[in-house]
Design an enzyme around this catalytic site. Structure first.
Site, PDB file in Angstrom:
ATOM      1  N   HIS A 220       0.639  -1.064  -0.034  1.00  0.00           N
ATOM      2  CA  HIS A 220      -0.074  -0.103   0.091  1.00  0.00           C
ATOM      3  C   HIS A 220       0.758   1.269  -0.056  1.00  0.00           C
ATOM      4  CE1 HIS A 220       0.809  -0.510   4.314  1.00  0.00           C
ATOM      5  NE2 HIS A 220       0.457   0.862   4.187  1.00  0.00           N
TER       6      HIS A 220
HETATM    7  C1  UD1 Z   1      -2.302   5.510   5.784  1.00  0.00           C
HETATM    8  C2  UD1 Z   1      -1.040   6.006   6.300  1.00  0.00           C
HETATM    9  C3  UD1 Z   1       0.213   4.982   6.103  1.00  0.00           C
HETATM   10  C4  UD1 Z   1      -0.349   3.676   6.778  1.00  0.00           C
HETATM   11  C5  UD1 Z   1      -1.795   3.213   6.204  1.00  0.00           C
HETATM   12  C6  UD1 Z   1      -2.094   1.856   6.969  1.00  0.00           C
HETATM   13  C7  UD1 Z   1      -0.703   8.556   6.202  1.00  0.00           C
HETATM   14  C8  UD1 Z   1       0.046   9.674   5.556  1.00  0.00           C
HETATM   15  N1  UD1 Z   1      -0.753   7.230   5.659  1.00  0.00           N
HETATM   16  O1  UD1 Z   1      -2.012   5.334   4.518  1.00  0.00           O
HETATM   17  O2  UD1 Z   1       1.163   5.615   6.882  1.00  0.00           O
HETATM   18  O3  UD1 Z   1       0.493   2.767   6.455  1.00  0.00           O
HETATM   19  O4  UD1 Z   1      -2.799   4.292   6.219  1.00  0.00           O
HETATM   20  O5  UD1 Z   1      -3.070   1.455   6.230  1.00  0.00           O
HETATM   21  O6  UD1 Z   1      -1.402   8.791   6.925  1.00  0.00           O
HETATM   22  N2  UD1 Z   1      -9.470   4.471   1.460  1.00  0.00           N
HETATM   23  C9  UD1 Z   1     -10.754   3.697   1.428  1.00  0.00           C
HETATM   24  N3  UD1 Z   1     -11.161   3.468   2.650  1.00  0.00           N
HETATM   25  C10 UD1 Z   1     -10.822   3.550   3.795  1.00  0.00           C
HETATM   26  C11 UD1 Z   1      -9.744   4.431   3.844  1.00  0.00           C
HETATM   27  C12 UD1 Z   1      -8.949   4.783   2.636  1.00  0.00           C
HETATM   28  O7  UD1 Z   1     -11.388   3.596   0.375  1.00  0.00           O
HETATM   29  O8  UD1 Z   1     -11.397   3.030   4.838  1.00  0.00           O
HETATM   30  C13 UD1 Z   1      -9.022   4.918   0.150  1.00  0.00           C
HETATM   31  C14 UD1 Z   1      -9.377   6.353  -0.312  1.00  0.00           C
HETATM   32  O9  UD1 Z   1      -9.364   6.328  -1.626  1.00  0.00           O
HETATM   33  C15 UD1 Z   1      -8.065   7.040   0.239  1.00  0.00           C
HETATM   34  C16 UD1 Z   1      -7.080   6.113   0.054  1.00  0.00           C
HETATM   35  O10 UD1 Z   1      -7.433   4.605   0.395  1.00  0.00           O
HETATM   36  O11 UD1 Z   1      -7.900   8.038  -0.710  1.00  0.00           O
HETATM   37  C17 UD1 Z   1      -5.485   6.223   1.073  1.00  0.00           C
HETATM   38  O12 UD1 Z   1      -6.122   6.593   2.348  1.00  0.00           O
HETATM   39  P1  UD1 Z   1      -5.255   7.274   3.278  1.00  0.00           P
HETATM   40  O13 UD1 Z   1      -5.752   7.116   4.783  1.00  0.00           O
HETATM   41  O14 UD1 Z   1      -4.970   8.673   2.802  1.00  0.00           O
HETATM   42  O15 UD1 Z   1      -3.923   6.717   3.055  1.00  0.00           O
HETATM   43  P2  UD1 Z   1      -3.320   5.172   3.173  1.00  0.00           P
HETATM   44  O16 UD1 Z   1      -2.740   4.776   1.910  1.00  0.00           O
HETATM   45  O17 UD1 Z   1      -4.295   4.350   3.643  1.00  0.00           O
HETATM   46  N1  UDP Z   2      -3.447  -6.059   8.866  1.00  0.00           N
HETATM   47  C1  UDP Z   2      -4.733  -6.616   9.018  1.00  0.00           C
HETATM   48  N2  UDP Z   2      -5.533  -7.155   7.775  1.00  0.00           N
HETATM   49  C2  UDP Z   2      -4.975  -6.727   6.489  1.00  0.00           C
HETATM   50  C3  UDP Z   2      -3.612  -6.432   6.335  1.00  0.00           C
HETATM   51  C4  UDP Z   2      -2.864  -6.140   7.639  1.00  0.00           C
HETATM   52  O1  UDP Z   2      -5.403  -6.719   9.929  1.00  0.00           O
HETATM   53  O2  UDP Z   2      -5.735  -7.084   5.543  1.00  0.00           O
HETATM   54  C5  UDP Z   2      -2.864  -5.758   9.992  1.00  0.00           C
HETATM   55  C6  UDP Z   2      -1.537  -6.236  10.186  1.00  0.00           C
HETATM   56  O3  UDP Z   2      -1.449  -7.406  10.882  1.00  0.00           O
HETATM   57  C7  UDP Z   2      -0.848  -4.957  10.817  1.00  0.00           C
HETATM   58  C8  UDP Z   2      -1.525  -3.830  10.522  1.00  0.00           C
HETATM   59  O4  UDP Z   2      -2.691  -4.189   9.875  1.00  0.00           O
HETATM   60  O5  UDP Z   2      -1.199  -5.358  12.226  1.00  0.00           O
HETATM   61  C9  UDP Z   2      -0.649  -3.173   9.599  1.00  0.00           C
HETATM   62  O6  UDP Z   2      -1.152  -1.970   8.897  1.00  0.00           O
HETATM   63  P1  UDP Z   2      -0.727  -1.308   7.493  1.00  0.00           P
HETATM   64  O7  UDP Z   2       0.102  -2.455   6.727  1.00  0.00           O
HETATM   65  O8  UDP Z   2      -2.257  -0.937   6.836  1.00  0.00           O
HETATM   66  O9  UDP Z   2      -0.202  -0.252   7.922  1.00  0.00           O
HETATM   67  P2  UDP Z   2       1.426   0.023   8.114  1.00  0.00           P
HETATM   68  O10 UDP Z   2       1.854  -0.833   9.547  1.00  0.00           O
HETATM   69  O11 UDP Z   2       2.289  -0.002   7.152  1.00  0.00           O
HETATM   70  O12 UDP Z   2       1.526   1.530   8.764  1.00  0.00           O
END
Ligand code: UD1
Ligand code: UDP
Length: 381
Positions: A220
């Site tokens: 991601h």
């Molecule tokens: C965010 C965090 C990242 C973290 C990740 C965990 C920041 C800058 N990034 O990234 O550090 O590793 O969360 O998963 O805070 N979206 C949905 N449904 C949701 C949430 C998001 O459809 O419930 C889609 C939307 O199109 C959105 C995109 O995902 O624009 C990105 O979501 P966003 O929270 O901005 O960043 P992440 O890539 O999720």
């Molecule tokens: N995770 C989850 N379901 C998934 C993928 C990840 O529960 O389908 C959990 C994973 O075990 C970990 C956390 O989500 O505890 C990590 O989140 P993510 O990778 O979204 O964010 P990051 O750690 O990179 O910020």
């Protein structure tokens, strides 16, 4: 002691679960109170609510319902909506976790409030900021998380660190050592506490998988998925790997939208029969899937730590990691987008020559208790 805890994104929920369990225990003894704020950065059932249900996190006292947007928009909206809540709740400590936009926004509001003459924050009440998972650095300022980490750490009062490199980073940046506490990894608390539930998960049966006969993939990071060329390049590598072993890929919503564009453009997708795309999984099922896998391919921060704890080989599809202990002590191998290296490491694992790791010190399932004890002490002082 009253805490105001801010969460917003998937990994935040997983990290605060044990903290809240410990606070609930103290609450019964009238020793601590807390209030939980969900910014709404993540909002899909699979990205948010499922974790509250599975990890028994209470319904947030406030949900700011922010949703998705640009970094600045999201951070600013959270700040705007959070300020009156902190003023109303008047906590002793604002707790933020990890490195997402909700983390920085929460810390900034608290920091601004305590230096504002007009905030009416009682002058006899000191507002502390606690950052859980402080000190991690990728030294890559193109990562939005690196900006969030740096800024949050420099305005926080209690810095709770997962691994020794984090302490070193903070000291190198001139942060007073009295603020720094090496307490271990709170994410591992959740894993330790969920062990029995994870063992009972039916996910392998549901996905028709046999233990050690598949790999897990998560992806991601904007650097991997936002640029169609990078995503396509990585998919060509996955195409090679799935010829040797099945890959199960719970797809993050950011990646889902990019993937649908890529598949539409490709018109026809050949030779991906052994790559199984699924919706993001709940915590218990995901960890069950990882625990029984042959190896993991990921760009997640948290997953690098969980695989180290579970001693499952992890190939990290990033150029750097802010969690070096997972390489030094754990099972993590940094591969970037280096096709040759990734395929070589996969072969090593398939031939039984994978990295054998050790569990880092203080990753023992007691981090939340350590944090609360320190907070109780600092608030008293
Ligand atoms: C965010 C965090 C990242 C973290 C990740 C965990 C920041 C800058 N990034 O990234 O550090 O590793 O969360 O998963 O805070 N979206 C949905 N449904 C949701 C949430 C998001 O459809 O419930 C889609 C939307 O199109 C959105 C995109 O995902 O624009 C990105 O979501 P966003 O929270 O901005 O960043 P992440 O890539 O999720
Ligand atoms: N995770 C989850 N379901 C998934 C993928 C990840 O529960 O389908 C959990 C994973 O075990 C970990 C956390 O989500 O505890 C990590 O989140 P993510 O990778 O979204 O964010 P990051 O750690 O990179 O910020």
């Amino acid at each position: 002691m009253k805490l105001l805890i801010i969460v917003g994104a998937r990994p935040n929920f997983i990290k605060v679960a044990p903290l809240i369990a410990e606070l609930n225990r103290l609450n019964k003894l009238n020793k601590a109170a807390y209030c939980l704020v969900h910014t709404g950065q993540h909002y899909d059932y699979e990205m948010s609510q499922v974790f509250f249900q599975e990890l028994k996190i209470p319904k947030p006292d406030y949900n700011l319902g922010i949703g998705s947007g640009s970094h600045s928009w999201q951070t600013a909206k959270i700040m705007e909506k959070l300020e009156p809540i902190i003023l109303k709740e008047r906590p002793d400590v604002v707790v933020v976790v990890g490195d997402v936009n909700s983390t920085l926004a929460g810390a900034l509001v608290a920091a601004k409030l305590r230096c504002s003459q007009t905030s009416n924050y009682p002058t006899n009440q000191l507002l502390s900021i606690a950052h859980i998972e402080a000190g991690l650095r990728s030294f890559d300022m193109r990562m939005p998380e690196e900006i969030n980490r740096l800024l949050t750490d420099h305005i926080s009062d209690c810095l709770f660190v997962t691994e020794p490199a984090g302490v070193k980073n903070l000291l190198n940046e001139g942060i007073n050592k009295e603020k720094i506490y090496l307490v271990g990894d709170i994410m591992i608390n959740t894993l330790v506490k969920s062990k029995t539930k994870i063992q009972k998960s039916k996910i392998l049966k549901k996905l028709n998988l046999a233990p050690k006969q598949y790999a897990v993939l998560t992806l991601h990071r904007p650097a991997n998925v936002d640029n169609p060329e990078n995503l396509k390049y990585l998919f060509d590598i996955f195409t090679e790997i799935q010829k040797k072993i099945k890959i199960v890929f719970p797809v993050h919503p950011r990646t889902k939208s990019q993937l649908s564009k890529m598949f539409k453009q490709a018109k026809q997708v050949n030779n991906l029969n052994n790559l199984q795309l699924v919706e993001p999984l709940g915590y218990i099922d995901f960890l069950a899937l990882v625990s029984q896998s042959k190896f993991v391919l990921t760009d997640s921060g948290g997953v690098q730590e969980e695989t180290t704890f579970l001693k499952i080989p992890c190939l990290t599809l990033r150029e750097n990691t802010e969690r070096p202990i997972t390489i030094e002590k754990g099972t993590n191998v940094l591969c970037g987008k280096d096709r040759k290296k990734i395929l070589k490491e996969v072969n090593k694992i398939l031939n039984g020559r994978e990295e054998k790791g050790q569990i880092p010190k203080l990753w023992d399932g007691k981090t939340a208790e350590r944090i609360i004890k320190i907070l109780c002490q600092t608030v008293k002082d």
